[in-house]
Design a protein around this motif. Structure first.
Motif, mmCIF file in Angstrom:
data_model
loop_
_atom_site.group_PDB
_atom_site.id
_atom_site.type_symbol
_atom_site.label_atom_id
_atom_site.label_comp_id
_atom_site.label_asym_id
_atom_site.label_seq_id
_atom_site.Cartn_x
_atom_site.Cartn_y
_atom_site.Cartn_z
ATOM 1 N N VAL A 47 11.337 -61.896 30.393
ATOM 2 C CA VAL A 47 11.123 -63.254 29.887
ATOM 3 C C VAL A 47 10.607 -63.225 28.449
ATOM 4 C CG1 VAL A 47 9.805 -65.373 30.239
ATOM 5 C CG2 VAL A 47 10.737 -64.156 32.199
ATOM 6 N N HIS A 48 9.707 -62.279 28.153
ATOM 7 C CA HIS A 48 9.183 -62.185 26.792
ATOM 8 C C HIS A 48 10.302 -61.883 25.800
ATOM 9 C CE1 HIS A 48 5.863 -61.073 29.532
ATOM 10 N NE2 HIS A 48 5.127 -61.797 28.717
ATOM 11 N N GLY A 49 11.231 -61.005 26.174
ATOM 12 C CA GLY A 49 12.340 -60.693 25.289
ATOM 13 C C GLY A 49 13.257 -61.876 25.065
ATOM 14 N N LYS A 50 13.504 -62.651 26.119
ATOM 15 C CA LYS A 50 14.362 -63.829 25.973
ATOM 16 C C LYS A 50 13.707 -64.871 25.067
ATOM 17 C CE LYS A 50 16.404 -63.105 30.531
ATOM 18 N NZ LYS A 50 16.478 -63.571 31.930
ATOM 19 N N ILE A 51 12.403 -65.074 25.249
ATOM 20 C CA ILE A 51 11.699 -66.010 24.365
ATOM 21 C C ILE A 51 11.719 -65.495 22.931
ATOM 22 C CG2 ILE A 51 9.450 -67.063 23.871
ATOM 23 C CD1 ILE A 51 8.884 -67.020 26.861
ATOM 24 N N GLY A 52 11.562 -64.173 22.761
ATOM 25 C CA GLY A 52 11.603 -63.603 21.419
ATOM 26 C C GLY A 52 12.955 -63.800 20.747
ATOM 27 N N CYS A 53 14.054 -63.637 21.511
ATOM 28 C CA CYS A 53 15.383 -63.877 20.939
ATOM 29 C C CYS A 53 15.537 -65.333 20.512
ATOM 30 C CB CYS A 53 16.460 -63.512 21.965
ATOM 31 S SG CYS A 53 16.728 -61.747 22.166
ATOM 32 N N ILE A 54 15.065 -66.258 21.361
ATOM 33 C CA ILE A 54 15.178 -67.678 21.027
ATOM 34 C C ILE A 54 14.370 -68.002 19.776
ATOM 35 C CG2 ILE A 54 14.634 -70.010 21.837
ATOM 36 C CD1 ILE A 54 15.246 -69.025 24.679
ATOM 37 N N LEU A 55 13.143 -67.465 19.695
ATOM 38 C CA LEU A 55 12.320 -67.704 18.507
ATOM 39 C C LEU A 55 12.957 -67.119 17.251
ATOM 40 C CD1 LEU A 55 8.677 -67.113 19.816
ATOM 41 C CD2 LEU A 55 9.701 -69.272 19.096
ATOM 42 N N SER A 56 13.578 -65.952 17.374
ATOM 43 C CA SER A 56 14.238 -65.353 16.218
ATOM 44 C C SER A 56 15.385 -66.231 15.728
ATOM 45 C CB SER A 56 14.766 -63.960 16.578
ATOM 46 O OG SER A 56 13.715 -63.103 16.940
ATOM 47 N N ILE A 57 16.148 -66.771 16.674
ATOM 48 C CA ILE A 57 17.269 -67.632 16.305
ATOM 49 C C ILE A 57 16.764 -68.923 15.662
ATOM 50 C CG2 ILE A 57 19.186 -68.995 17.230
ATOM 51 C CD1 ILE A 57 19.506 -66.782 19.355
ATOM 52 N N LEU A 58 15.743 -69.535 16.269
ATOM 53 C CA LEU A 58 15.208 -70.779 15.698
ATOM 54 C C LEU A 58 14.606 -70.534 14.314
ATOM 55 C CD1 LEU A 58 13.470 -72.337 18.842
ATOM 56 C CD2 LEU A 58 15.641 -73.015 17.820
ATOM 57 N N GLY A 59 13.842 -69.460 14.167
ATOM 58 C CA GLY A 59 13.245 -69.158 12.874
ATOM 59 C C GLY A 59 14.284 -68.870 11.809
ATOM 60 N N SER A 60 15.345 -68.140 12.186
ATOM 61 C CA SER A 60 16.410 -67.869 11.222
ATOM 62 C C SER A 60 17.088 -69.164 10.783
ATOM 63 C CB SER A 60 17.444 -66.927 11.848
ATOM 64 O OG SER A 60 16.854 -65.720 12.243
ATOM 65 N N THR A 61 17.295 -70.068 11.740
ATOM 66 C CA THR A 61 17.928 -71.347 11.407
ATOM 67 C C THR A 61 17.072 -72.138 10.423
ATOM 68 O OG1 THR A 61 18.917 -71.394 13.611
ATOM 69 C CG2 THR A 61 18.876 -73.459 12.384
ATOM 70 N N VAL A 62 15.768 -72.227 10.704
ATOM 71 C CA VAL A 62 14.880 -72.980 9.815
ATOM 72 C C VAL A 62 14.830 -72.340 8.430
ATOM 73 C CG1 VAL A 62 12.471 -73.650 9.441
ATOM 74 C CG2 VAL A 62 13.491 -73.885 11.709
ATOM 75 N N MET A 63 14.761 -71.003 8.390
ATOM 76 C CA MET A 63 14.644 -70.321 7.105
ATOM 77 C C MET A 63 15.896 -70.506 6.258
ATOM 78 S SD MET A 63 13.521 -66.392 6.353
ATOM 79 C CE MET A 63 15.017 -65.671 6.993
ATOM 80 N N VAL A 64 17.067 -70.433 6.884
ATOM 81 C CA VAL A 64 18.306 -70.549 6.131
ATOM 82 C C VAL A 64 18.534 -71.989 5.668
ATOM 83 C CG1 VAL A 64 20.809 -70.343 6.292
ATOM 84 C CG2 VAL A 64 19.356 -68.551 7.214
ATOM 85 N N ILE A 65 18.158 -72.968 6.495
ATOM 86 C CA ILE A 65 18.326 -74.371 6.101
ATOM 87 C C ILE A 65 17.523 -74.669 4.842
ATOM 88 C CG2 ILE A 65 17.724 -76.739 6.771
ATOM 89 C CD1 ILE A 65 18.590 -76.038 9.594
ATOM 90 N N HIS A 66 16.341 -74.097 4.745
ATOM 91 C CA HIS A 66 15.476 -74.349 3.589
ATOM 92 C C HIS A 66 15.654 -73.322 2.474
ATOM 93 C CE1 HIS A 66 13.111 -77.608 5.392
ATOM 94 N NE2 HIS A 66 13.186 -76.933 6.513
ATOM 95 N N ALA A 67 16.567 -72.364 2.654
ATOM 96 C CA ALA A 67 16.743 -71.334 1.634
ATOM 97 C C ALA A 67 17.393 -71.927 0.393
ATOM 98 C CB ALA A 67 17.611 -70.195 2.185
ATOM 99 N N PRO A 68 17.072 -71.400 -0.785
ATOM 100 C CA PRO A 68 17.676 -71.928 -2.020
ATOM 101 C C PRO A 68 19.127 -71.509 -2.148
ATOM 102 C CG PRO A 68 16.311 -70.040 -2.503
ATOM 103 C CD PRO A 68 16.119 -70.319 -1.037
ATOM 104 N N GLN A 69 19.882 -72.280 -2.901
ATOM 105 C CA GLN A 69 21.276 -71.945 -3.184
ATOM 106 C C GLN A 69 21.325 -70.952 -4.355
ATOM 107 O OE1 GLN A 69 23.847 -73.029 -1.327
ATOM 108 N NE2 GLN A 69 22.330 -74.051 -0.046
ATOM 109 N N GLU A 70 22.206 -69.962 -4.229
ATOM 110 C CA GLU A 70 22.298 -68.943 -5.273
ATOM 111 C C GLU A 70 22.998 -69.492 -6.512
ATOM 112 O OE1 GLU A 70 24.445 -65.933 -3.258
ATOM 113 O OE2 GLU A 70 26.361 -66.537 -4.038
ATOM 114 N N GLU A 71 22.674 -68.917 -7.644
ATOM 115 C CA GLU A 71 23.289 -69.327 -8.903
ATOM 116 C C GLU A 71 24.729 -68.845 -8.951
ATOM 117 O OE1 GLU A 71 20.852 -68.435 -12.256
ATOM 118 O OE2 GLU A 71 22.562 -68.328 -13.611
#
Length: 355
Positions: free
Chosen positions: A108-132
């Protein structure tokens, strides 16, 4: 609008296919390495290269190539805020396929960790700056001459050499971060080479004499060297450690290294607003939390006995205490050691009688 909808659907399909192929490639490579181990061949973690004669390993490499090509093509149809977060689904695909085909337990801990990794990656990429934007090899050459990028590249090369020749022999067999850090650091440079070669291909198709440009050939040679190093040390990590652990850690460290390299090379972070900075940091911390859950508790069995009593199956009381005739006193109000309390009370009474 219909054309835009078709393009959006094509980009979404390519991004999902990319995640499936990349996630499956890790499992195929691991399966091939396990078959070699069963035959008594030298393991990749011990410096062996017998996996080059295993068709399952080559199938995994082919899946990785198809997935990366589909991911590259998806950017031509769909926005980056859709395609890049979907790349995190390869972590989930790899974890699920590993539990099915490799008999690797994901608690269960691993499954929650995978979900958190996916959610965190989504949030980080949405707010990431656009490259020049870089539209020519000349502008790419100017970016590569920037002192900040030169310092970054030197730091990456020096740290990679230290990890390979100093930390690898000592801690490579026991710490998953050693070989994965090598892959991630070198991978940040390989992505820069891929972007430069993409610009060269565009100029080649437009009729410019790109083949006479020395920078294009330098980028190609650097890309081949970087990919060879990544494949070698990723195989070692997959051979030694659990696939469901290597895949998310590699994804997070690789994504972080690529974002750092792109920020330094293309000056992405100069015009960021505060909410994007906070979003990027929050997403990164969410990913770190997920990786901690996945890595720290991967060997801990999770049984129903660890649940609270009211959640354990078969422990629920069909008659609640307020409706039953014979009410039992709560265990919280009962003495913890009644026998010892009685003995202590009898000793006190005897002492009073003696007095």
């Amino acid at each position: 609008p219909a054309a835009m909808g078709a393009g959006f659907g094509a980009g979404l399909g390519l991004a999902l296919a990319s995640s499936a192929f990349i996630g499956g490639s890790f499992v195929l490579k691991k399966k091939g390495l396990l078959r070699l181990c069963g035959r008594g061949r030298a393991r990749a973690g011990q410096g062996g290269h017998a996996y080059l004669r295993e068709w399952l390993w080559w199938a995994g490499l082919l899946c990785m190539g198809v997935g990366e090509a589909a991911n590259f093509a998806a950017y031509a149809f769909a926005p980056a805020t859709l395609v890049t977060p979907l790349g995190a689904l390869s972590v989930l695909v790899s974890a699920v396929l590993s539990s099915i085909f490799l008999n690797e337990q994901l608690n269960v801990h691993g499954k929650i960790g995978c979900i958190l990794s996916i959610l965190g990656s989504t949030v980080m990429v949405i707010h990431a700056p656009q490259e020049e934007e870089v539209s020519s090899l000349e502008s790419m050459a100017e970016k590569l001459k920037d002192p900040g990028f030169i310092v970054f590249a030197v730091c990456v090369l020096v740290s990679s050499l230290l990890l390979i020749f100093v930390a690898g022999p000592r801690y490579g067999q026991s710490n998953v971060l050693v070989y994965v850090l090598v892959c991630s650091a070198i991978g940040s440079l390989s992505v820069s080479c891929v972007k430069g070669l993409g610009i060269a291909l565009k100029e080649l198709f437009s009729g410019k004499p790109v083949l006479k440009e020395p920078l294009a050939w330098v980028l190609l040679v650097c890309l081949v060297i970087c990919i060879s190093i990544q494949i070698n040390y990723l195989n070692k990590a997959l051979d030694i450690f659990n696939t469901s652990v290597v895949t998310p850690i590699y994804y997070v460290l690789f994504t972080t290294a690529v974002m750092m390299c792109s920020a330094i090379l293309f000056k992405e972070w100069q015009h960021m607003v505060l909410d994007n900075v906070i979003g990027s940091i929050s997403g990164f911390l969410t990913i770190v939390s997920g990786i901690f859950l996945l890595h720290a508790f991967r060997d801990m069995p999770f049984t129903p006995n660890l649940l609270p009593l009211f959640l354990q199956p078969g422990r629920a009381d069909p008659h609640p205490p307020w409706s039953s005739a014979d009410r039992h006193q709560s265990c919280q109000h009962q003495p913890l050691l009644p026998s010892e309390d009685k003995d202590a009370q009898s000793v006190e009474e005897e002492e009073e009688e003696e007095k």
